[in-house]
Design an enzyme around this catalytic site. Structure first.
Site, short mmCIF file in Angstrom:
data_model
loop_
_atom_site.label_atom_id
_atom_site.label_comp_id
_atom_site.label_asym_id
_atom_site.label_seq_id
_atom_site.Cartn_x
_atom_site.Cartn_y
_atom_site.Cartn_z
N ARG A 92 0.88 -1.05 -0.22
CA ARG A 92 -0.21 0.02 -0.33
C ARG A 92 0.58 1.47 0.04
O ARG A 92 0.60 2.12 -0.71
CB ARG A 92 -0.94 -0.01 0.99
CG ARG A 92 -2.46 -0.74 1.11
CD ARG A 92 -2.68 -0.88 2.53
NE ARG A 92 -1.74 -2.37 2.77
CZ ARG A 92 -2.18 -3.70 2.35
NH1 ARG A 92 -3.46 -3.92 1.72
NH2 ARG A 92 -1.54 -4.30 2.42
N THR A 93 1.90 1.15 1.04
CA THR A 93 1.93 2.83 0.94
C THR A 93 2.67 3.15 -0.01
O THR A 93 3.49 4.12 -0.80
CB THR A 93 3.58 2.24 2.11
OG1 THR A 93 2.74 1.92 3.68
CG2 THR A 93 4.19 3.98 2.35
N LYS A 121 27.67 -4.58 -2.62
CA LYS A 121 28.97 -3.93 -2.73
C LYS A 121 29.36 -3.58 -1.07
O LYS A 121 30.87 -3.78 -1.31
CB LYS A 121 29.02 -3.69 -3.77
CG LYS A 121 28.83 -3.75 -5.38
CD LYS A 121 29.26 -2.57 -6.78
CE LYS A 121 28.24 -3.10 -7.18
NZ LYS A 121 28.38 -2.45 -8.36
N ARG A 142 11.46 3.53 2.68
CA ARG A 142 11.17 2.96 3.81
C ARG A 142 12.32 1.61 4.28
O ARG A 142 12.39 1.00 3.62
CB ARG A 142 9.74 1.62 3.26
CG ARG A 142 9.10 0.46 4.42
CD ARG A 142 8.32 0.03 3.78
NE ARG A 142 6.91 0.45 4.24
CZ ARG A 142 5.69 -0.03 4.32
NH1 ARG A 142 6.22 -0.95 4.22
NH2 ARG A 142 4.95 0.89 4.89
N HIS A 175 6.11 6.57 10.95
CA HIS A 175 5.21 6.07 9.83
C HIS A 175 4.43 7.40 9.56
O HIS A 175 3.87 7.30 9.60
CB HIS A 175 4.07 4.27 9.96
CG HIS A 175 4.13 4.19 8.84
ND1 HIS A 175 4.44 5.29 7.49
CD2 HIS A 175 3.55 3.57 8.24
CE1 HIS A 175 3.77 4.31 6.09
NE2 HIS A 175 3.31 3.09 6.61
C1 NCD Z 1 1.75 -0.84 8.66
C2 NCD Z 1 3.43 -0.72 8.34
O1 NCD Z 1 3.73 -0.92 7.03
O2 NCD Z 1 3.25 0.17 9.31
N1 NCD Z 1 1.24 -0.56 7.21
C3 NCD Z 1 0.88 0.47 5.79
O3 NCD Z 1 2.07 0.97 6.09
N2 NCD Z 1 -0.12 0.45 5.15
C4 NCD Z 1 1.24 -1.87 9.25
C5 NCD Z 1 1.45 -3.16 9.63
O4 NCD Z 1 2.88 -3.33 8.58
O5 NCD Z 1 1.43 -4.20 9.65
#
Ligand code: NCD
Length: 360
Positions: A92-93, A121, A142, A175
């Site tokens: 999703r993100t 490397k 991420r 997040h």
């Molecule tokens: C969350 C995350 O990655 O922290 N998911 C997300 O970004 N929609 C929650 C999760 O992974 O449980």
């Protein structure tokens, strides 16, 4: 033959001093010309920013309903390029950021694992990020490590070619853009009943290692008379740093392991999954904690306006039959992520005014 070289550790002068500062001081480092430049922590957002971003997201959403509106949006930032550096799993993100960029005409490139980058490397993550900044105008990251986005943004800000960094999840820590979309969803779900002010929200599940509930808790300081209920098994209780933050900002909260008992009193239930990827204790990890699941039998216990949220992915926390109930907001929430991220990116590049003017 050794497949991967050990990662190079670099020491940056001034970093230790920087990270030991309180967040209120650190946020200054991520502001330029009175605007948020890097999005690192949820504590960067105040009420006027949140309200503005929600109305900007509404405007983008409305414009995107027509071909003409979509074309206007796509012509806002066709001269910009973004890098999605997602080295921790994400559906999703990643997709919502990528599509948010595309809505605004931004070209994207991506790295989805360290195994295909020069980190194999032995290149340090900081050098890797600095390399992206040589080619693109925005970095969205991420990473499994807490504080990763913070450090890379700080490192880039010391160079003569910084670009904004957006934190798309940094380990079990923060997040912030998920918190933005959660707020946007809650405000929309409560639109006809006065918005988020005055509401009681339950957060359920692995509150210890879930970064979404941490970031969302920080944002509650921006709303009037909000109360929180943390519902978690003993071993996954919310950490003290968040509870201290709530106490400092006079946000009432309580903790319980009795999920059913609080169901009738809350206006929203924010479900989360057990974050096994950060686990070390195999016995507790094998458990799915059914007492912390939302079942169809609970639908008669919760209020008629109660919004059910989940950052997703879900496992067993919410029975799929609940998806059909109008109070199930999680699929709407997922889509809210794309609009609010488009709003955020348009703000970062200063084209938000054009969007607002389009509809005024
Ligand atoms: C969350 C995350 O990655 O922290 N998911 C997300 O970004 N929609 C929650 C999760 O992974 O449980």
């Amino acid at each position: 033959m050794e497949k991967y070289a050990a990662q190079t550790q670099q020491e940056f002068e001034g970093w230790e001093e920087f990270i030991s500062k309180p967040v209120d001081e650190k946020v200054q480092n991520f502001i330029r010309q009175n605007r948020i430049y890097d999005v690192i922590y949820a504590q960067q957002f105040d009420r006027s920013f949140l309200d503005y971003l929600c109305s900007l997201a509404d405007s983008i959403r409305l414009l995107a309903k027509t071909k003409v509106g979509q074309s206007k949006l796509r012509h806002l930032l066709p001269h910009k390029r973004a890098m999605l550096y997602f080295v921790q799993p994400s559906t999703r993100t990643f997709l919502s950021f990528q599509n948010a960029c595309h809505i605004l005409g931004i070209t994207t490139s991506e790295i989805r694992g360290t195994s295909t980058s020069s980190e194999v490397k032995g290149e340090s993550p900081e050098d890797t990020i600095r390399t992206f900044a040589s080619y693109v105008d925005l970095i969205i990251s991420r990473h499994p490590e807490a504080g990763f986005a913070e450090k890379t943004a700080w490192v880039l800000n010391q160079t003569d070619h910084p670009v904004p960094v957006l934190n798309g999840g940094s380990g079990p820590d923060q997040h912030p853009t998920q918190a933005l979309l959660d707020i946007y969803t809650l405000e929309r779900e409560f639109r006809t009943i006065g918005g988020l002010d005055g509401k009681k929200i339950a957060m359920v599940g692995d509150l210890k290692r879930g970064r979404t509930v941490r970031s969302l808790s920080y944002l509650m300081k921006n709303y009037q008379d909000v109360e929180l209920v943390y519902v978690a098994p003993e071993i996954f209780r919310m950490k003290d740093d968040i509870k201290e933050f709530l106490s400092k900002h006079d946000i009432p909260f309580k903790e319980t392991e009795d999920f059913e008992s609080i169901m009738p009193e809350v206006d929203a239930i924010y479900m989360t999954r057990i974050q096994n990827e950060y686990g070390s204790d195999p016995t507790s990890e094998a458990e799915t904690y059914p007492q912390f699941h939302l079942k169809t039998s609970h639908l008669s216990l919760i209020q008629t306006h109660c919004a059910i949220l989940h950052p997703l992915p879900r496992r067993y926390e919410i029975d799929i039959r609940i998806d059909k109930d109008p109070r199930a907001a999680y699929w709407r929430q997922e889509r809210c992520g794309m609009w609010i991220r488009a709003a955020l990116i348009s703000y970062i590049f200063g084209v938000d005014g054009e969007i607002m003017n389009e509809l005024s």
